[in-house]
Design an enzyme around this catalytic site. Structure first.
Site, PDB file in Angstrom:
ATOM      1  N   ARG A  72      35.046  31.054  25.323  1.00 50.54           N
ATOM      2  CA  ARG A  72      34.392  31.337  24.069  1.00 50.54           C
ATOM      3  C   ARG A  72      35.328  31.530  23.105  1.00 50.54           C
ATOM      4  NH1 ARG A  72      31.829  37.050  26.333  1.00 50.54           N
ATOM      5  NH2 ARG A  72      33.534  36.659  27.867  1.00 50.54           N
TER       6      ARG A  72
ATOM      7  N   CYS B 299      39.210  35.529  25.276  1.00 45.11           N
ATOM      8  CA  CYS B 299      37.972  36.113  25.758  1.00 45.11           C
ATOM      9  C   CYS B 299      38.304  36.407  27.390  1.00 45.11           C
ATOM     10  CB  CYS B 299      36.839  34.987  25.420  1.00 45.11           C
ATOM     11  SG  CYS B 299      37.159  33.518  26.401  1.00 45.11           S
TER      12      CYS B 299
END
Lengths: 326, 171
Positions: free
Chosen positions: A288, A283
């Site tokens: 994430r 990410c």
């Protein structure tokens, strides 16, 4: 990793074989048109490693279980101080998990120090929860995995679900007797963490790469995550051959994980990822993608997934790193 | 200091409005944990600074910016002596540090003139938040100050334009 805790270790373990059976019984009853409510525990029963996920109900029943240590890990640095699940300790990704000088994680000595400070032993069941649909909880779980701690779990729905259910919060910071957590032999950088060179090789070989950022970041229209303009990079776009599967694809509106059949449909049936294939997720800085790493490894049972924590803040700044834009 | 000469102490005049200076002084004396507790306490008070029923404002600016995780509304009321009062609405996803800074600034800047507010240097923020929190989360702490200065600037620009218009009706 992913193994069931030893028999009798917990007073009331998470969803395992027994609840799977009950789930199937309930399915049959539902098919017959009778009203029923399937609890979160039972809905997780068909995940590859259901023991890695606990419900808020399960957590509420284990608040005083000495075997269990609850860790809150958030984006919002003061959120824990405003009120947290009783007994939970705070682990901050920047302060506690990152090296304070070099862009890297703490070393095994640092982890042993942290683990000892929060009073856990290698046998402890460590349960993570947090804000932002558990991004940082998953990130913390992934970092703990780097040091080989076995029994690591996520609270399905995280902090928001706990609060939505009007469960107890406290501002009392718990004090646990420090332990002497052993220093691990090393860090599992080779097994669950990818670096630039390996990611480049993966890209050049056309092997599975998953970009979990927002579509705008993937397309190179923005060089930062929405709401984080100061954390941008010099170039926008994505790693060539990477497929865009935003982390949120795996989560429901309430922050809980989607059922296994939906996840399988997204990642396996529609996108063609295979559980046996070496896969790298990334990410912006690896938080994430920790969420997606958890989904792939713990919920879908992928066997070889690495998180490229250098992610776009390394790739998008790296001289001559290949970049693709749609 | 050379040859034993003492440089006379100069009483520095505060560059911050009085209310803000007192908050800066308070935080300056706090150890880290008490600083965090004080910030949470201010964050708890943020709702007190929401617009009250029947209040009217000279300017209202409600928007969702990329810099913040949720919508923030800034409401400015200016009295005849150019002294400002702020009211602020915060969406539920706004982070705790931003909530704390909201309460601190609404209180600390209350009754300062808009011109004084525009001149407030932002270096008080680390003195309140502390080096540790600035280091781990730099992106959230300056946002509300920027919004407040922004609305003050718009107010002043419009007022100047209005005055210029009165002097020269053809403008």
């Amino acid at each position: 990793m992913g193994r069931l805790p030893p028999e009798g270790k917990l007073a009331k373990p998470g969803p395992q074989a027994g609840s799977l059976k009950l789930y199937r019984q309930l399915e049959i009853i539902c098919d017959e048109g009778l009203d029923c409510v399937i609890s979160a525990d039972m809905s997780t029963a068909e995940y590859a490693h259901p023991e890695a996920l606990v419900s808020t109900e399960w957590l509420a029943e284990h608040l005083k279980d000495p075997q269990v240590r609850i860790i809150e890990s958030n984006e919002d640095v003061l959120l824990y101080d405003t009120g947290h699940i009783p007994g939970a300790v705070h682990v901050d990704w920047r302060r506690d998990l990152n090296d304070q000088m070099v862009r890297d994680y703490i070393n095994p000595e640092g982890f042993a120090e942290l683990a000892s400070r929060i009073g856990i032993t290698p046998e402890s069941t460590v349960v993570f929860y947090g804000d932002k649909s558990n991004w940082w909880a998953c990130y913390a779980l992934w970092v703990f995995s780097l040091f080989g701690h076995h029994d690591l779990r996520i609270v399905n729905g995280g902090r928001d679900k706990w609060i939505a259910e009007k469960r107890e919060l406290t501002r009392e910071v718990p004090k646990y007797a420090p332990t002497r957590y052993p220093v691990s032999q090393g860090r599992a950088d080779g097994t669950i963490r990818a670096f630039y060179e390996e990611t480049l090789t993966q890209c050049q070989a056309g092997k599975p790469l998953i970009d979990v950022r927002s579509p705008g970041e993937f397309r190179g229209e923005i060089t930062h995550m929405p709401e984080y303009p100061q954390e941008g990079v010099l170039r926008g776009g994505h790693i060539p051959t990477a497929k865009s599967v935003p982390w949120k694809t795996a989560a429901k509106e309430d922050g809980t994980f989607k059922p296994v059949e939906e996840l399988r449909k997204i990642y396996v049936d529609n996108l063609g990822f295979e559980s046996s294939e070496h896969t790298i997720v990334y990410c912006r800085i690896g938080e994430r993608s920790s969420h997606t790493w958890f989904v792939l490894t713990k919920l879908l049972g992928f066997q070889d997934v690495k998180n490229y924590d250098g992610s776009w803040t390394e790739w998008g700044n790296k001289v001559r790193a290949p970049i693709e834009k749609p | 200091m050379e040859n034993g000469t003492r440089i006379p102490a100069i009483e520095a005049e505060s560059v911050y409005p009085k209310g803000l200076q007192s908050v800066v002084d308070l935080f300056g004396s706090l150890p880290e944990q008490e600083r965090r507790d004080a910030l949470v306490s201010y964050a708890d008070q943020a709702r007190k600074w929401e617009p009250k029923q029947g209040e009217s404002f000279n300017l209202e600016d409600v928007r969702k910016d990329e810099e913040c995780t949720d919508t923030v509304g800034v409401f400015l009321k200016v009295d005849n002596e150019e002294r400002a009062t702020f009211r602020v609405t915060l969406g539920p996803q706004v982070q705790t540090l931003t909530r704390a800074m909201t309460a601190i600034l609404c209180r600390g800047l209350e009754h300062s003139t808009v011109t004084e507010i525009l001149k407030v240097p932002s270096d008080f923020v680390p003195k309140i938040v502390g080096g540790e929190l600035i280091r781990v989360r730099s992106q959230t702490v300056y946002y509300v100050l920027t919004r407040m200065k922004g609305i003050c600037k718009v107010y002043l620009d419009r007022r100047r334009a209005a005055i210029a218009g009165q002097r020269n009706p053809l403008l």
